[in-house]
Design a protein around this motif. Structure first.
Motif, PDB file in Angstrom:
ATOM      1  N   ILE A 112       0.870  -1.359   0.026  1.00  0.00           N
ATOM      2  CA  ILE A 112       0.091   0.187   0.015  1.00  0.00           C
ATOM      3  C   ILE A 112       0.831   1.247   0.183  1.00  0.00           C
ATOM      4  N   LEU A 113       1.884   1.155   0.928  1.00  0.00           N
ATOM      5  CA  LEU A 113       2.811   2.395   0.745  1.00  0.00           C
ATOM      6  C   LEU A 113       3.631   2.691  -0.498  1.00  0.00           C
ATOM      7  N   ASN A 114       3.833   1.634  -1.054  1.00  0.00           N
ATOM      8  CA  ASN A 114       4.910   1.735  -2.170  1.00  0.00           C
ATOM      9  C   ASN A 114       4.103   1.204  -3.361  1.00  0.00           C
ATOM     10  N   PRO A 115       2.731   1.543  -3.815  1.00  0.00           N
ATOM     11  CA  PRO A 115       1.908   1.035  -4.731  1.00  0.00           C
ATOM     12  C   PRO A 115       2.628   0.775  -6.059  1.00  0.00           C
ATOM     13  N   GLY A 116       3.018  -0.316  -6.477  1.00  0.00           N
ATOM     14  CA  GLY A 116       3.537  -0.621  -7.958  1.00  0.00           C
ATOM     15  C   GLY A 116       2.773  -0.787  -8.905  1.00  0.00           C
ATOM     16  N   ARG A 117       1.334  -1.271  -8.490  1.00  0.00           N
ATOM     17  CA  ARG A 117       0.425  -1.555  -9.384  1.00  0.00           C
ATOM     18  C   ARG A 117      -0.941  -1.197  -8.773  1.00  0.00           C
ATOM     19  N   THR A 118      -1.809  -0.912  -9.747  1.00  0.00           N
ATOM     20  CA  THR A 118      -3.181  -0.759  -9.530  1.00  0.00           C
ATOM     21  C   THR A 118      -4.121  -1.262 -10.438  1.00  0.00           C
ATOM     22  N   VAL A 119      -5.280  -1.845 -10.231  1.00  0.00           N
ATOM     23  CA  VAL A 119      -6.032  -2.184 -11.125  1.00  0.00           C
ATOM     24  C   VAL A 119      -7.510  -1.541 -10.885  1.00  0.00           C
ATOM     25  N   HIS A 120      -8.310  -1.582 -12.072  1.00  0.00           N
ATOM     26  CA  HIS A 120      -9.592  -0.951 -11.867  1.00  0.00           C
ATOM     27  C   HIS A 120     -10.473  -2.079 -11.876  1.00  0.00           C
ATOM     28  N   MET A 121     -10.945  -2.403 -10.604  1.00  0.00           N
ATOM     29  CA  MET A 121     -11.736  -3.447 -10.413  1.00  0.00           C
ATOM     30  C   MET A 121     -13.416  -3.366 -10.556  1.00  0.00           C
ATOM     31  N   ASP A 122     -14.165  -4.014 -11.331  1.00  0.00           N
ATOM     32  CA  ASP A 122     -15.513  -3.916 -11.380  1.00  0.00           C
ATOM     33  C   ASP A 122     -16.000  -4.271 -10.121  1.00  0.00           C
ATOM     34  N   VAL A 123     -17.226  -3.230  -9.941  1.00  0.00           N
ATOM     35  CA  VAL A 123     -18.044  -3.426  -8.674  1.00  0.00           C
ATOM     36  C   VAL A 123     -19.467  -4.000  -9.226  1.00  0.00           C
ATOM     37  N   GLY A 124     -19.700  -5.124  -8.393  1.00  0.00           N
ATOM     38  CA  GLY A 124     -21.122  -5.495  -8.712  1.00  0.00           C
ATOM     39  C   GLY A 124     -22.150  -4.854  -7.789  1.00  0.00           C
ATOM     40  N   THR A 125     -23.380  -4.957  -8.415  1.00  0.00           N
ATOM     41  CA  THR A 125     -24.669  -4.378  -7.471  1.00  0.00           C
ATOM     42  C   THR A 125     -25.916  -5.462  -7.732  1.00  0.00           C
ATOM     43  N   MET A 126     -26.276  -5.762  -6.197  1.00  0.00           N
ATOM     44  CA  MET A 126     -27.243  -6.552  -6.164  1.00  0.00           C
ATOM     45  C   MET A 126     -28.384  -5.664  -5.843  1.00  0.00           C
ATOM     46  N   SER A 127     -29.549  -5.893  -6.708  1.00  0.00           N
ATOM     47  CA  SER A 127     -30.965  -4.960  -6.508  1.00  0.00           C
ATOM     48  C   SER A 127     -32.030  -6.196  -6.122  1.00  0.00           C
ATOM     49  N   TYR A 128     -32.670  -5.632  -5.083  1.00  0.00           N
ATOM     50  CA  TYR A 128     -33.753  -6.503  -4.432  1.00  0.00           C
ATOM     51  C   TYR A 128     -34.838  -5.646  -3.710  1.00  0.00           C
ATOM     52  N   GLU A 129     -35.992  -5.781  -3.921  1.00  0.00           N
ATOM     53  CA  GLU A 129     -37.049  -5.009  -3.187  1.00  0.00           C
ATOM     54  C   GLU A 129     -36.930  -3.579  -3.434  1.00  0.00           C
ATOM     55  N   GLY A 130     -36.361  -2.904  -4.522  1.00  0.00           N
ATOM     56  CA  GLY A 130     -35.969  -1.413  -4.555  1.00  0.00           C
ATOM     57  C   GLY A 130     -34.723  -1.192  -3.731  1.00  0.00           C
ATOM     58  N   LYS A 131     -34.115  -2.098  -3.030  1.00  0.00           N
ATOM     59  CA  LYS A 131     -32.731  -1.736  -2.449  1.00  0.00           C
ATOM     60  C   LYS A 131     -31.490  -2.142  -3.360  1.00  0.00           C
ATOM     61  N   HIS A 132     -30.533  -1.670  -3.165  1.00  0.00           N
ATOM     62  CA  HIS A 132     -29.308  -1.904  -3.777  1.00  0.00           C
ATOM     63  C   HIS A 132     -28.007  -2.318  -2.982  1.00  0.00           C
ATOM     64  N   ARG A 133     -27.303  -3.058  -3.115  1.00  0.00           N
ATOM     65  CA  ARG A 133     -26.294  -3.598  -2.461  1.00  0.00           C
ATOM     66  C   ARG A 133     -24.931  -3.937  -3.297  1.00  0.00           C
ATOM     67  N   ARG A 134     -23.967  -3.236  -2.784  1.00  0.00           N
ATOM     68  CA  ARG A 134     -22.716  -3.437  -3.762  1.00  0.00           C
ATOM     69  C   ARG A 134     -22.047  -4.800  -3.255  1.00  0.00           C
ATOM     70  N   PHE A 135     -21.241  -5.376  -4.377  1.00  0.00           N
ATOM     71  CA  PHE A 135     -20.471  -6.420  -3.734  1.00  0.00           C
ATOM     72  C   PHE A 135     -19.167  -6.254  -4.556  1.00  0.00           C
ATOM     73  N   ALA A 136     -18.000  -7.024  -3.876  1.00  0.00           N
ATOM     74  CA  ALA A 136     -16.824  -6.814  -4.535  1.00  0.00           C
ATOM     75  C   ALA A 136     -16.440  -8.315  -5.229  1.00  0.00           C
ATOM     76  N   VAL A 137     -16.469  -9.289  -4.328  1.00  0.00           N
ATOM     77  CA  VAL A 137     -16.216 -10.677  -4.696  1.00  0.00           C
ATOM     78  C   VAL A 137     -17.373 -11.407  -5.113  1.00  0.00           C
ATOM     79  N   SER A 138     -18.669 -11.379  -4.589  1.00  0.00           N
ATOM     80  CA  SER A 138     -19.572 -12.399  -5.081  1.00  0.00           C
ATOM     81  C   SER A 138     -20.867 -12.223  -4.359  1.00  0.00           C
ATOM     82  N   ALA A 139     -22.159 -12.431  -4.849  1.00  0.00           N
ATOM     83  CA  ALA A 139     -23.268 -12.657  -4.263  1.00  0.00           C
ATOM     84  C   ALA A 139     -23.886 -14.048  -4.557  1.00  0.00           C
TER      85      ALA A 139
END
Length: 305
Positions: A112-139
């Motif tokens: 973290i202190l010496n970041p040699g590489r960054t990636v642009h990660m997709d962010v998932g969204t779960m939608s249910y009953e009018g609500k929304h919740r993000r996820f990084a790994v899985s749902a």
């Protein structure tokens, strides 16, 4: 300036001790930082929402498990202005596994202190009953989500974490859930076009990363930066056959087994005949009969190994 979001209760209460080790290194190197400690569920979301609401550039560092990471991601207001670092202290650490982030906290801090590489990660969204919740790994919904629900209150998670075997928590709980879970009809709609039905579904996992549950490579070809979601549906197996199939997922070798179905899409809607447990990144969501998962328009920059 680094902003640390710390779950002191992660790794069965060792999170605070780990933070003290990290903090000593920050002080020694005269690194400018602020720190926020979570005391209850969803507090990390509240912290991060306030911290990012002005749209200023910020480096957020999460010290916790995948659940804490999920809370942080759900609080980010301007993802394009945030860079995310991670020091894994959970029991599953699937996010760290996917990105090659070491479990050793000081090695993770060095990245973290010496970041040699960054990636642009997709962010998932779960939608249910009018609500929304993000996820990084899985749902997911069904059997795997039921395991996540039980893990929150299970004594096995605390016991296995104490003896440094926390990654086996979900495997142990899975044996118990097999005795309590039955199959249910599933109906899947991919990208609003392709429809597939499964009369005896065990679970459906929507994956942004290859693995969940402490190293089960349910979708071994999933990539968190390809703009797509990978979907696993397990259906039509009897309980003993499911029990025999799951260990092969630890090596991603289950994909050719009978009853294992894989799909790739940008959006998926999952409908079940009965209300079933649901999770995002292992965090329980109330029982649902349907939800939709998709990829958010703006990816998130992540510091990786």
């Amino acid at each position: 300036m680094y902003t640390f979001i710390i779950n002191p209760h992660s790794r069965s209460g060792k999170g605070l001790t780990i933070w003290h080790t990290v903090e000593a290194q920050l002080e020694q190197r005269q690194i400018c930082y602020t720190a926020f400690f979570t005391k209850y569920q969803r507090q990390a979301t509240t912290y991060v929402r306030k911290l990012t609401s002005d749209g200023s550039s910020r480096v957020l560092v999460v010290l916790g498990g995948d659940g804490t990471l999920n809370e942080v991601i759900n609080g980010i207001c301007f993802p394009e202005r945030v860079t995310l670092g991670y020091i894994p202290t959970g029991s599953s650490n699937d996010f760290a596994r996917s990105f090659g982030i070491p479990n050793d906290p000081l090695r993770a801090l060095e990245i973290i202190l010496n970041p040699g590489r960054t990636v642009h990660m997709d962010v998932g969204t779960m939608s249910y009953e009018g609500k929304h919740r993000r996820f990084a790994v899985s749902a997911g919904i069904g059997f795997d989500a039921a395991i996540c629900h039980e893990a929150v209150v299970s004594k096995w998670k605390r016991i296995l974490n104490r003896i440094h075997l926390g990654k086996f928590t979900y495997a142990v709980i899975a044996l118990h859930r097999l005795l309590l879970t039955s199959t249910c009809p599933f109906h899947i709609v991919l990208d609003d076009e392709k429809e597939v039905s499964f009369p005896k579904g065990w679970f459906a996992a929507v994956m942004n990363h290859p693995c969940e549950g402490g190293g089960f490579y349910f979708c071994p070809d999933a990539r968190p930066d390809d703009g797509q979601l990978d979907v696993l549906v397990v259906s039509g197996l009897k309980a003993p056959a499911l029990l025999l199939t799951l260990p092969f997922a630890l090596f991603g070798k289950h994909t050719k087994f009978h009853g294992v179905h894989l799909f790739r899409c940008k959006k998926v809607s999952i409908h079940t005949a009965s209300a079933l447990p649901v999770h995002t990144d292992g965090e329980p969501v109330f029982l649902q009969r349907c939800f939709t998962a998709s990829i958010e328009a703006c990816p998130l920059k992540v510091i990786v190994s």
